[in-house]
Design a protein around this motif. Structure first.
Motif, short mmCIF file in Angstrom:
data_model
loop_
_atom_site.label_atom_id
_atom_site.label_comp_id
_atom_site.label_asym_id
_atom_site.label_seq_id
_atom_site.Cartn_x
_atom_site.Cartn_y
_atom_site.Cartn_z
N LYS A 1 47.08 18.09 55.26
CA LYS A 1 45.87 17.58 55.91
C LYS A 1 44.59 18.04 55.18
O LYS A 1 43.71 18.69 55.74
CB LYS A 1 45.82 18.02 57.37
N PRO A 2 44.47 17.67 53.89
CA PRO A 2 43.31 18.11 53.12
C PRO A 2 42.05 17.34 53.49
O PRO A 2 42.10 16.27 54.12
CB PRO A 2 43.72 17.80 51.68
N ALA A 3 40.90 17.88 53.09
CA ALA A 3 39.63 17.18 53.22
C ALA A 3 39.24 16.52 51.91
O ALA A 3 38.56 15.49 51.90
CB ALA A 3 38.54 18.15 53.66
N LEU A 4 39.67 17.10 50.78
CA LEU A 4 39.33 16.61 49.44
C LEU A 4 40.61 16.47 48.62
O LEU A 4 41.45 17.38 48.61
CB LEU A 4 38.38 17.60 48.75
N PRO B 1 38.92 28.83 34.64
CA PRO B 1 37.62 29.50 34.61
C PRO B 1 36.49 28.51 34.33
O PRO B 1 36.60 27.64 33.47
CB PRO B 1 37.78 30.51 33.46
N ALA B 2 35.39 28.66 35.07
CA ALA B 2 34.23 27.80 34.90
C ALA B 2 33.00 28.53 35.38
O ALA B 2 33.08 29.52 36.12
CB ALA B 2 34.42 26.50 35.68
N ALA B 3 31.84 28.02 34.96
CA ALA B 3 30.56 28.58 35.39
C ALA B 3 29.81 27.50 36.15
O ALA B 3 30.12 26.31 36.07
CB ALA B 3 29.75 29.06 34.19
N GLY B 4 28.78 27.92 36.91
CA GLY B 4 28.00 26.99 37.70
C GLY B 4 28.21 27.24 39.19
O GLY B 4 28.76 28.27 39.60
N LEU B 5 27.81 26.26 39.97
CA LEU B 5 27.96 26.36 41.42
C LEU B 5 28.91 25.29 41.92
O LEU B 5 28.76 24.11 41.60
CB LEU B 5 26.60 26.17 42.11
N VAL B 6 29.92 25.70 42.68
CA VAL B 6 30.80 24.75 43.38
C VAL B 6 30.87 25.21 44.82
O VAL B 6 31.23 26.37 45.11
CB VAL B 6 32.22 24.71 42.77
N ARG B 7 30.54 24.31 45.73
CA ARG B 7 30.51 24.67 47.15
C ARG B 7 31.40 23.69 47.92
O ARG B 7 31.22 22.48 47.84
CB ARG B 7 29.08 24.61 47.68
N TYR B 8 32.40 24.25 48.64
CA TYR B 8 33.22 23.45 49.55
C TYR B 8 32.66 23.61 50.95
O TYR B 8 32.64 24.73 51.49
CB TYR B 8 34.69 23.89 49.51
N GLU B 9 32.18 22.51 51.53
CA GLU B 9 31.47 22.53 52.80
C GLU B 9 30.34 23.57 52.72
O GLU B 9 29.39 23.39 51.97
CB GLU B 9 32.45 22.76 53.96
N ASP B 10 30.44 24.70 53.43
CA ASP B 10 29.35 25.67 53.39
C ASP B 10 29.72 26.94 52.63
O ASP B 10 29.07 27.97 52.76
CB ASP B 10 28.92 26.03 54.81
N ARG B 11 30.77 26.86 51.81
CA ARG B 11 31.27 28.09 51.18
C ARG B 11 31.24 27.96 49.65
O ARG B 11 31.82 27.02 49.09
CB ARG B 11 32.68 28.37 51.65
N VAL C 1 31.37 17.14 51.58
CA VAL C 1 32.58 17.95 51.49
C VAL C 1 32.49 18.91 50.30
O VAL C 1 32.83 20.09 50.41
CB VAL C 1 33.83 17.06 51.36
N LEU C 2 32.02 18.41 49.16
CA LEU C 2 31.97 19.24 47.95
C LEU C 2 30.67 18.98 47.20
O LEU C 2 30.26 17.83 47.03
CB LEU C 2 33.16 18.95 47.03
N THR C 3 30.05 20.05 46.75
CA THR C 3 28.85 19.97 45.92
C THR C 3 29.07 20.80 44.67
O THR C 3 29.60 21.92 44.75
CB THR C 3 27.61 20.52 46.66
N ALA C 4 28.70 20.25 43.51
CA ALA C 4 28.81 20.99 42.25
C ALA C 4 27.49 20.85 41.50
O ALA C 4 26.91 19.77 41.46
CB ALA C 4 29.95 20.45 41.41
N LEU D 1 39.13 11.03 54.14
CA LEU D 1 39.29 11.87 52.96
C LEU D 1 38.16 11.65 51.95
O LEU D 1 37.65 10.54 51.81
CB LEU D 1 40.62 11.55 52.26
N ALA D 2 37.80 12.71 51.26
CA ALA D 2 36.93 12.61 50.10
C ALA D 2 37.82 12.60 48.85
O ALA D 2 38.71 13.43 48.73
CB ALA D 2 35.97 13.79 50.05
N TYR D 3 37.58 11.63 47.95
CA TYR D 3 38.37 11.53 46.72
C TYR D 3 37.48 11.75 45.51
O TYR D 3 36.35 11.25 45.45
CB TYR D 3 38.98 10.13 46.57
N ILE D 4 38.01 12.48 44.54
CA ILE D 4 37.48 12.44 43.17
C ILE D 4 38.57 11.78 42.35
O ILE D 4 39.67 12.33 42.20
CB ILE D 4 37.15 13.85 42.65
N PHE D 5 38.30 10.58 41.86
CA PHE D 5 39.32 9.74 41.23
C PHE D 5 39.06 9.70 39.73
O PHE D 5 38.09 9.10 39.27
CB PHE D 5 39.30 8.34 41.83
N ILE D 6 39.94 10.35 38.96
CA ILE D 6 39.80 10.46 37.51
C ILE D 6 40.71 9.43 36.85
O ILE D 6 41.91 9.40 37.12
CB ILE D 6 40.18 11.87 37.05
#
Length: 544
Positions: A441-444, A335-345, A273-276, A475-480
């Motif tokens: 109806k989120p994915a993340l 604001p941030a730098a780097g790569l964040v990709r949601y699915e293919d975007r 779902v998400l790649t960083a 669902l994909a969770y990022i749990f902080i």
């Protein structure tokens, strides 16, 4: 024979409201002996804080206390404020859960510590300043002379709580009442505050009344425990005996309320779902004359992360480690730098307008549901706010039907959607915040400390709800979180952050059973103070 410093008999507390009288405390008895620690435990609304507020004469204007409260044999309940101040702030002092709201933001720390010394002990300003330095040193604040000039916002949460303890100790009290003093703190800071209180109790010979819903702390810290439910003491006794042989069903429920079990792992072929990659967030501060000196703070420093459908990545670390900043950076909320990709975007190149249609797929649930819910809207209106943006064609009736369904999904009565946030408990408010995210109806979903302010029993139900929703919707969770018990119950993989970097990552089993880094071992040892639920011999490691 025990030297009883505080004796409470038949104490009742009631509040007059527009809908009638509310009984918060119902005729309880309680004793505190010199030099002992007494814990008062129970869920929110059990009456534990109002009991001690009545003792201190600090009830709200619509509150009334009846019964007897004796300090060393002298009746103090119902005394006029001037007479009560001979005891309050001198012999009986109190520290509260959130020091930031207890300390005046407009006054320096030294001034706030000096005030009770000048008021109650009659010290001159110079003598009060000297004593304030001694008190800050007593509570282990480094460079106490310099810290006198600091404002509350310039101190960390743990340092602010130490300042509150210093103020409470200023006049050598017999009794220190601590009302949830560690709930809002990281586990390592919490452990240090508890060690400090134990040290001060032993050194000064004072009694401590510890109000909390965290039974792990009670097991380690208290000599005797009172268990309160619905304004009544349902069980009391020596702490060890109460934990080993609880007599009341409610006590057993509290003891067993630790979030437990494990979530089902995602299928091996679950899509990403998400790649960083190499995510960086830098805050720039200008210092010196005319701001000529530039100082860069790397809040997030080169973090990589992948989360798949049905997977939970737990992110843990102390305050200031960068975990919440990372969550907001991944959602493009800062604001941030780097790569964040949601699915293919790829998200980083997108402007605000291009991000808007993706926002419904990536939702955020905050720590404080009361602060994140508008008091002017009904719960149903709050839950459907996002629909006004992402599905503007819906009619009011259609939005209301969607709200009712969202309430059912988070195990709330749909009929309550017409109430306002203040009419719900903390746990119910958090369910409303979750419903507000789920209706789109989120994915993340990024969950930023969603259970830290809740009772353990409520935490357990929220964990069960989040597991249920994840399994139902993939669902994909990022749990902080800094609460490792909750993280363990919800996560597949755990990332440990310190100073903006990931210092360790791995499966739940690897992190808890065989942590490699000393920092991780310290977090685990502090989180499980009583040693339950973790291999402490492995977790403690050398030197801890």
């Amino acid at each position: 024979m025990a030297d009883t410093v505080l004796s409470v008999r038949g104490l009742s507390v009631r509040f007059e409201t527009e809908s009638g009288a509310v009984e918060a405390v119902k005729g309880i008895d309680l004793d505190v002996d010199a030099g002992e620690t007494v814990a008062i435990v129970g869920e929110s609304g059990s009456g534990k804080s109002q009991t001690m507020m009545a003792v201190m004469g600090l009830l709200a204007r619509n509150g009334r206390a009846d019964g007897s409260v004796r300090y060393r044999g002298e009746e103090i309940l119902g005394l006029p404020a001037r007479a009560l101040n001979r005891y309050r702030g001198r012999k009986i002092t109190m520290i509260f859960q959130e020091p930031m709201t207890s300390l005046d933001p407009l006054y320096r720390i030294g001034e706030q510590i000096a005030e009770p010394l000048m008021r109650h002990a009659g010290l001159s300003r110079t003598a009060a300043r000297r004593r304030a330095v001694e008190l800050l040193d007593l509570v282990h604040i480094p460079d106490p002379e310099r810290r006198l000039a600091a404002y509350p916002h310039e101190l960390s949460g743990g340092q602010r709580q130490r300042v509150m303890i210093a103020m409470a100790l200023a006049n050598d009290p017999d009794i220190l009442i601590a009302d949830e003093p560690t709930t809002a703190l990281d586990v390592t800071v919490q452990a240090r505050i508890l060690e400090l209180l134990s040290e001060l109790k032993a050194r000064l010979g004072m009694a401590i009344v510890f109000i909390t819903h965290d039974l792990g702390i009670v097991r380690r810290f208290a000599d005797r425990t009172y268990v309160m439910k619905s304004g009544e003491v349902v069980e009391s006794g020596a702490t060890g005996t109460l934990f080993e042989r609880p007599r009341h069903d409610y006590t057993r429920m509290l003891i067993e309320a630790e979030p437990s079990g494990r979530k089902s792992p995602p299928p091996p072929d679950s899509p990403t779902v998400l790649t960083a990659e190499d995510v960086r967030v830098v805050f720039t501060r200008h210092e010196g004359l005319f701001g000529r000196r530039r100082h860069d703070l790397r809040a997030v420093d080169g973090v990589d992360l992948t989360v798949r459908r049905g997977e939970t990545v737990g992110v843990v670390g102390e305050s200031g480690s960068g975990k919440s900043t990372l969550g907001r950076a991944l959602l493009r909320l800062m604001p941030a730098a780097g790569l964040v990709r949601y699915e293919d975007r790829a998200l980083m190149p997108l402007d605000r307008a291009a991000m808007r249609p993706l926002r419904r797929h990536m939702q955020l649930v905050f720590q404080d549901p009361f602060g994140s819910l508008s008091p002017r809207l009904t719960a149903g209106e709050i839950v459907t706010e996002g629909l006004l943006v992402h599905e503007p064609g819906l009619t009011r009736a259609e939005r209301d039907r969607r709200a009712a369904f969202a309430f059912e999904e988070v195990w709330l009565d749909p009929a309550t959607r017409h109430r306002f946030p203040h009419e719900f408990s903390g746990g119910q408010r958090q369910r409303i915040a979750i419903a507000r995210a789920m209706i789109l109806k989120p994915a993340l979903v990024v969950l930023d400390e969603p259970t830290s302010a809740l009772d353990r029993s409520v935490q357990k139900s929220i964990v069960e709800l989040l597991r249920h929703l994840q399994e139902k919707h993939g669902l994909a969770y990022i749990f902080i979180s800094h609460d490792l018990a909750v993280v363990r119950a919800l996560s597949d993989e755990i990332m440990v952050m310190k100073s903006g970097k990931v210092v360790e990552r791995g499966s739940v089993e690897a992190i808890f059973d065989k942590p490699r880094e000393a920092y991780t071992r310290e977090l685990i040892a502090a989180a499980f103070l009583d040693g339950r639920g973790v291999h402490m011999e492995a977790a403690a490691g050398p030197g801890l």
